[in-house]
Motif scaffolding. Structure first.
Motif, PDB file in Angstrom:
ATOM      1  N   THR A   1      10.368  -3.184  11.643  1.00 13.98           N
ATOM      2  CA  THR A   1      10.965  -2.983  12.968  1.00 13.98           C
ATOM      3  C   THR A   1      10.333  -1.763  13.650  1.00 13.98           C
ATOM      4  OG1 THR A   1      12.785  -1.548  12.196  1.00 13.98           O
ATOM      5  CG2 THR A   1      13.238  -3.908  12.290  1.00 13.98           C
ATOM      6  N   GLU A   2       9.690  -0.897  12.846  1.00  9.82           N
ATOM      7  CA  GLU A   2       9.038   0.288  13.414  1.00  9.82           C
ATOM      8  C   GLU A   2       7.685  -0.037  14.029  1.00  9.82           C
ATOM      9  OE1 GLU A   2      10.702   3.373   9.954  1.00  9.82           O
ATOM     10  OE2 GLU A   2       8.690   2.515   9.810  1.00  9.82           O
ATOM     11  N   GLY A   3       7.109  -1.175  13.645  1.00 10.98           N
ATOM     12  CA  GLY A   3       5.782  -1.550  14.124  1.00 10.98           C
ATOM     13  C   GLY A   3       5.028  -2.297  13.044  1.00 10.98           C
ATOM     14  N   ASP A   4       3.810  -2.735  13.356  1.00  9.10           N
ATOM     15  CA  ASP A   4       3.010  -3.472  12.384  1.00  9.10           C
ATOM     16  C   ASP A   4       2.523  -2.534  11.284  1.00  9.10           C
ATOM     17  OD1 ASP A   4       3.473  -5.271  14.308  1.00  9.10           O
ATOM     18  OD2 ASP A   4       1.378  -5.561  14.904  1.00  9.10           O
ATOM     19  N   TYR A   5       2.302  -3.085  10.134  1.00 15.67           N
ATOM     20  CA  TYR A   5       1.853  -2.291   8.995  1.00 15.67           C
ATOM     21  C   TYR A   5       0.757  -3.030   8.226  1.00 15.67           C
ATOM     22  CZ  TYR A   5       5.405   1.430   8.673  1.00 15.67           C
ATOM     23  OH  TYR A   5       6.175   2.544   8.874  1.00 15.67           O
ATOM     24  N   ARG A   6      -0.211  -2.291   7.736  1.00  9.37           N
ATOM     25  CA  ARG A   6      -1.109  -2.841   6.723  1.00  9.37           C
ATOM     26  C   ARG A   6      -0.420  -2.693   5.375  1.00  9.37           C
ATOM     27  NH1 ARG A   6      -6.850  -0.289   7.861  1.00  9.37           N
ATOM     28  NH2 ARG A   6      -7.357  -1.576   6.044  1.00  9.37           N
ATOM     29  N   PHE A   7      -0.872  -3.481   4.411  1.00  8.88           N
ATOM     30  CA  PHE A   7      -0.172  -3.564   3.137  1.00  8.88           C
ATOM     31  C   PHE A   7       0.057  -2.188   2.490  1.00  8.88           C
ATOM     32  CE2 PHE A   7       0.331  -4.114  -1.397  1.00  8.88           C
ATOM     33  CZ  PHE A   7       1.269  -5.126  -1.469  1.00  8.88           C
ATOM     34  N   ASN A   8      -1.016  -1.395   2.395  1.00 11.21           N
ATOM     35  CA  ASN A   8      -0.873  -0.132   1.672  1.00 11.21           C
ATOM     36  C   ASN A   8       0.006   0.868   2.400  1.00 11.21           C
ATOM     37  OD1 ASN A   8      -2.258  -0.753  -0.684  1.00 11.21           O
ATOM     38  ND2 ASN A   8      -4.242  -0.484   0.344  1.00 11.21           N
ATOM     39  N   ALA A   9      -0.054   0.848   3.728  1.00  9.22           N
ATOM     40  CA  ALA A   9       0.795   1.746   4.515  1.00  9.22           C
ATOM     41  C   ALA A   9       2.262   1.336   4.345  1.00  9.22           C
ATOM     42  CB  ALA A   9       0.390   1.697   5.984  1.00  9.22           C
ATOM     43  N   LEU A  10       2.490   0.042   4.322  1.00  8.28           N
ATOM     44  CA  LEU A  10       3.856  -0.458   4.141  1.00  8.28           C
ATOM     45  C   LEU A  10       4.376  -0.069   2.760  1.00  8.28           C
ATOM     46  CD1 LEU A  10       6.119  -2.092   5.434  1.00  8.28           C
ATOM     47  CD2 LEU A  10       5.067  -4.176   4.551  1.00  8.28           C
ATOM     48  N   ARG A  11       3.470  -0.145   1.799  1.00  8.02           N
ATOM     49  CA  ARG A  11       3.868   0.215   0.441  1.00  8.02           C
ATOM     50  C   ARG A  11       4.235   1.694   0.349  1.00  8.02           C
ATOM     51  NH1 ARG A  11       0.770   0.237  -5.220  1.00  8.02           N
ATOM     52  NH2 ARG A  11       2.615   1.046  -6.278  1.00  8.02           N
ATOM     53  N   ARG A  12       3.529   2.534   1.080  1.00  7.94           N
ATOM     54  CA  ARG A  12       3.888   3.955   1.092  1.00  7.94           C
ATOM     55  C   ARG A  12       5.229   4.165   1.793  1.00  7.94           C
ATOM     56  NH1 ARG A  12      -1.684   4.516   1.844  1.00  7.94           N
ATOM     57  NH2 ARG A  12      -1.451   4.472   4.108  1.00  7.94           N
ATOM     58  N   ARG A  13       5.476   3.386   2.854  1.00 10.78           N
ATOM     59  CA  ARG A  13       6.725   3.552   3.611  1.00 10.78           C
ATOM     60  C   ARG A  13       7.934   3.148   2.770  1.00 10.78           C
ATOM     61  NH1 ARG A  13       9.735   6.283   6.345  1.00 10.78           N
ATOM     62  NH2 ARG A  13      10.803   5.511   8.170  1.00 10.78           N
ATOM     63  N   VAL A  14       7.795   2.003   2.087  1.00  6.17           N
ATOM     64  CA  VAL A  14       8.886   1.501   1.254  1.00  6.17           C
ATOM     65  C   VAL A  14       8.751   2.158  -0.125  1.00  6.17           C
ATOM     66  CG1 VAL A  14      10.015  -0.554   0.327  1.00  6.17           C
ATOM     67  CG2 VAL A  14       8.947  -0.652   2.572  1.00  6.17           C
ATOM     68  N   ASP A  15       9.094   3.399  -0.172  1.00 13.40           N
ATOM     69  CA  ASP A  15       8.889   4.260  -1.333  1.00 13.40           C
ATOM     70  C   ASP A  15       9.469   3.632  -2.603  1.00 13.40           C
ATOM     71  OD1 ASP A  15       8.270   6.527  -2.788  1.00 13.40           O
ATOM     72  OD2 ASP A  15      10.080   7.616  -2.179  1.00 13.40           O
ATOM     73  N   GLY A  16       8.619   3.490  -3.625  1.00 17.04           N
ATOM     74  CA  GLY A  16       9.109   3.020  -4.914  1.00 17.04           C
ATOM     75  C   GLY A  16       8.832   1.558  -5.207  1.00 17.04           C
ATOM     76  N   VAL A  17       8.380   0.793  -4.225  1.00 20.96           N
ATOM     77  CA  VAL A  17       8.123  -0.635  -4.463  1.00 20.96           C
ATOM     78  C   VAL A  17       6.768  -0.786  -5.163  1.00 20.96           C
ATOM     79  CG1 VAL A  17       6.946  -1.132  -2.250  1.00 20.96           C
ATOM     80  CG2 VAL A  17       8.240  -2.945  -3.396  1.00 20.96           C
ATOM     81  N   SER A  18       6.679  -1.722  -6.106  1.00 22.67           N
ATOM     82  CA  SER A  18       5.401  -1.970  -6.761  1.00 22.67           C
ATOM     83  C   SER A  18       4.562  -2.903  -5.888  1.00 22.67           C
ATOM     84  CB  SER A  18       5.630  -2.610  -8.131  1.00 22.67           C
ATOM     85  OG  SER A  18       6.089  -3.945  -7.961  1.00 22.67           O
ATOM     86  N   GLU A  19       3.260  -2.905  -6.123  1.00 20.38           N
ATOM     87  CA  GLU A  19       2.347  -3.762  -5.361  1.00 20.38           C
ATOM     88  C   GLU A  19       2.793  -5.217  -5.487  1.00 20.38           C
ATOM     89  OE1 GLU A  19      -1.720  -2.454  -5.937  1.00 20.38           O
ATOM     90  OE2 GLU A  19      -2.384  -4.519  -5.545  1.00 20.38           O
ATOM     91  N   ARG A  20       3.109  -5.607  -6.700  1.00 15.91           N
ATOM     92  CA  ARG A  20       3.497  -6.974  -6.986  1.00 15.91           C
ATOM     93  C   ARG A  20       4.795  -7.372  -6.271  1.00 15.91           C
ATOM     94  NH1 ARG A  20       3.726 -10.956 -11.213  1.00 15.91           N
ATOM     95  NH2 ARG A  20       5.914 -11.424 -11.507  1.00 15.91           N
ATOM     96  N   MET A  21       5.796  -6.482  -6.315  1.00 18.55           N
ATOM     97  CA  MET A  21       7.077  -6.803  -5.680  1.00 18.55           C
ATOM     98  C   MET A  21       6.945  -6.847  -4.164  1.00 18.55           C
ATOM     99  SD  MET A  21       9.381  -7.675  -7.667  1.00 18.55           S
ATOM    100  CE  MET A  21      10.561  -7.836  -6.321  1.00 18.55           C
ATOM    101  N   LEU A  22       6.151  -5.936  -3.593  1.00 21.51           N
ATOM    102  CA  LEU A  22       5.988  -5.948  -2.139  1.00 21.51           C
ATOM    103  C   LEU A  22       5.261  -7.217  -1.705  1.00 21.51           C
ATOM    104  CD1 LEU A  22       6.414  -4.647   0.579  1.00 21.51           C
ATOM    105  CD2 LEU A  22       4.287  -3.368   0.274  1.00 21.51           C
ATOM    106  N   SER A  23       4.271  -7.578  -2.479  1.00 24.80           N
ATOM    107  CA  SER A  23       3.505  -8.778  -2.154  1.00 24.80           C
ATOM    108  C   SER A  23       4.391 -10.030  -2.207  1.00 24.80           C
ATOM    109  CB  SER A  23       2.317  -8.850  -3.121  1.00 24.80           C
ATOM    110  OG  SER A  23       1.799 -10.133  -3.159  1.00 24.80           O
ATOM    111  N   GLN A  24       5.205 -10.131  -3.250  1.00 24.15           N
ATOM    112  CA  GLN A  24       6.148 -11.273  -3.362  1.00 24.15           C
ATOM    113  C   GLN A  24       7.161 -11.268  -2.218  1.00 24.15           C
ATOM    114  OE1 GLN A  24       8.281 -11.313  -7.058  1.00 24.15           O
ATOM    115  NE2 GLN A  24       6.489 -11.867  -8.258  1.00 24.15           N
ATOM    116  N   THR A  25       7.666 -10.073  -1.900  1.00 23.88           N
ATOM    117  CA  THR A  25       8.667  -9.950  -0.843  1.00 23.88           C
ATOM    118  C   THR A  25       8.100 -10.398   0.495  1.00 23.88           C
ATOM    119  OG1 THR A  25       9.709  -8.106  -2.000  1.00 23.88           O
ATOM    120  CG2 THR A  25      10.147  -8.278   0.356  1.00 23.88           C
ATOM    121  N   LEU A  26       6.860  -9.947   0.796  1.00 22.37           N
ATOM    122  CA  LEU A  26       6.249 -10.301   2.079  1.00 22.37           C
ATOM    123  C   LEU A  26       5.963 -11.798   2.148  1.00 22.37           C
ATOM    124  CD1 LEU A  26       3.862  -7.251   2.483  1.00 22.37           C
ATOM    125  CD2 LEU A  26       5.812  -7.833   3.957  1.00 22.37           C
TER     126      LEU A  26
END
Lengths: 133, 133
Positions: free
Chosen positions: A44-69
């Motif tokens: 909702t804050e704006g578009d994100y690239r994967f790694n930036a989003l991963r930094r924003r959502v502190d604590g999420v693993s690469e695998r979990m963020l990828s599945q979630t997206l």
């Protein structure tokens, strides 16, 4: 039409999250999963690239963020865009539906954040009282 | 004050759900658990006795509903009242905080229910497209 088919049809026409087999339960759970909520809120804050989003959502693993997206994309809340650059960049953004639901999620989360001190006091009171009957 | 204490203090004063250790994450997760959301939504309709609530939240086990209500009560969203009758009756209702958050949850769930047909179409499109790079 069999009874089963007709029940499925009714569930589709009038979603009711209280009904055990209603598809809305599934959608709700994808949205309100631990990382689903936070990814949606971040977008909702704006578009994100994967790694930036991963930094924003502190604590999420690469695998979990990828599945979630992937789940949010499949359900039509998120768009994944591959930008033609070298190296190619991938950006995630909200669809119109994602923006609409994202606004509600944002409201709920702001309420929860504001309620934290009250919740902490409630927990103390609860934990301090004598064990019940 | 140690760095840890000061960080905890900051997290308490200004809750930020994006921060890995913020207490708001925990509160959010209790609220948005599968059964937490549905129990809260049901209680926005009015007070419920345990068994009636269990019938309303179709599919929940006795054990899960009991755990869910205990968590919501501990966090200050739900009140449990024992009525002096024979046999004693136990009623669950929302606190002021529960009503406030419940209204947001209700809004979100209504949106999700209305979005089900759009989500189902999005899923079909997603599942039908060729596998990506």
């Amino acid at each position: 039409m069999s009874t089963d088919e007709s029940a499925a049809q009714d569930a589709f026409l009038e979603a009711d999250v209280f009904a055990r087999n209603c598809g809305s339960r599934d959608v709700l759970q994808n949205l309100t999963s631990r990382w689903g909520l936070l990814a949606l809120l971040a977008l909702t804050e704006g578009d994100y690239r994967f790694n930036a989003l991963r930094r924003r959502v502190d604590g999420v693993s690469e695998r979990m963020l990828s599945q979630t997206l992937q789940t949010l994309e499949r359900d039509g809340f998120v768009t994944r865009t591959v930008l033609q650059s070298i190296p190619p960049r991938v950006e995630y953004s909200l669809t119109d539906l994602g923006r609409a639901v994202g606004a509600s999620v944002e409201g709920l989360i702001e309420q929860v954040e504001a309620a934290v001190p009250e919740v902490m006091s409630a927990r103390e009171r609860y934990d301090d009282r004598p064990p019940r009957d």
